[in-house]
Design an enzyme around this catalytic site. Sequence first.
Site, mmCIF file in Angstrom:
data_model
loop_
_atom_site.group_PDB
_atom_site.id
_atom_site.type_symbol
_atom_site.label_atom_id
_atom_site.label_comp_id
_atom_site.label_asym_id
_atom_site.label_seq_id
_atom_site.Cartn_x
_atom_site.Cartn_y
_atom_site.Cartn_z
ATOM 1 N N SER A 135 -0.050 75.891 -38.212
ATOM 2 C CA SER A 135 -0.241 76.189 -36.803
ATOM 3 C C SER A 135 -1.474 77.094 -36.680
ATOM 4 O O SER A 135 -2.524 76.794 -37.232
ATOM 5 C CB SER A 135 1.010 76.849 -36.227
ATOM 6 O OG SER A 135 0.869 77.122 -34.856
ATOM 7 N N TYR A 149 -6.136 73.850 -27.090
ATOM 8 C CA TYR A 149 -5.786 74.109 -28.488
ATOM 9 C C TYR A 149 -4.509 74.942 -28.577
ATOM 10 O O TYR A 149 -3.594 74.611 -29.337
ATOM 11 C CB TYR A 149 -6.945 74.841 -29.162
ATOM 12 C CG TYR A 149 -6.783 75.089 -30.642
ATOM 13 C CD1 TYR A 149 -6.887 74.050 -31.551
ATOM 14 C CD2 TYR A 149 -6.556 76.377 -31.136
ATOM 15 C CE1 TYR A 149 -6.759 74.279 -32.912
ATOM 16 C CE2 TYR A 149 -6.422 76.608 -32.494
ATOM 17 C CZ TYR A 149 -6.531 75.550 -33.381
ATOM 18 O OH TYR A 149 -6.405 75.786 -34.725
ATOM 19 N N LYS A 153 -0.783 74.115 -30.251
ATOM 20 C CA LYS A 153 -0.185 74.944 -31.304
ATOM 21 C C LYS A 153 1.126 75.596 -30.846
ATOM 22 O O LYS A 153 2.064 75.718 -31.636
ATOM 23 C CB LYS A 153 -1.192 76.006 -31.762
ATOM 24 C CG LYS A 153 -2.437 75.425 -32.430
ATOM 25 C CD LYS A 153 -2.110 74.649 -33.687
ATOM 26 C CE LYS A 153 -3.362 74.228 -34.445
ATOM 27 N NZ LYS A 153 -3.048 73.500 -35.697
#
Length: 281
Positions: A135, A149, A153
């Site tokens: 992650s 992004y 994650k």
Amino acid sequence: MVEKKVLLITGAGRGMGVDIAKAALAAGYAVVATGRRPEAVARAVGAAEDLLTVRLDVTDPASAQAAVRAAVDRFGRIDVLVNNAANFIAGFFEEITPDDFRAQIETNLFGPLNVTRAVLPVMRAQRSGLVVTISSTAGIVGGEFTSAYAASKFGLEGWMESLTPEIAPYGVHTMLVDPGFFRTDLLTPESTSYAQPSIDDYIERTKQTVTAWNGMNGRQGGDSAKLATALIQLVGSDEPPLRWAAGADAVAAFEDKGRTLIKQADAYRELSSSLAHDDAS
């Protein structure tokens, strides 16, 4: 067939994936190193007797199934999956197109889902295995210019936490890895793309951010080879952690987020605790 434990890694053609594949080989694992271009993976990782390079596009479920079949055909089992493949679409939310935002989620979230879905039947049949997902501290703490992004994650974090109790009864375990800033290929043009500036309010801030990130590229404090060695050490331990903060900056991010959550819980504790039905016992 080999007696060694078998590790399958995605995104092994460059960056951190190469380091993890090499560290696993050095530690005595048989390794299935995958990427969209297996010839590039082979060049990057180097020759080894117990190395299989396989084409894998994590966004394609059929490709994931084929890679898993190739791994089992060669080695007979898969003991560790490392979901590493990812990219980075950066920019202010209003300037990231819906298609690009979806593409970020497709690679960084649905990619690991596709590969894990293909691997889990093998691990459940073995009644053993470990699913490792790379992650980011961006999955712990969000920040400007990283909305797509971070969304991908944060999604990984929730999925892995929920997957853990589902598969634990079958001897299959999970481990989340949250790296801070490491000297990898993430900020290179091969891995990072920027939203096209289109809104006047964001133009100057975009220039400043991109300039700063370009200046950071290749100068990050973390050593990905050390991360890889430490990761393989944890993978081989009797009780791998459910979540690992990789890097001093990641430890600080965990601590800051923990303090923030406690502060937010306390801020309106009385109001938050007064919402039950009056007839609740």
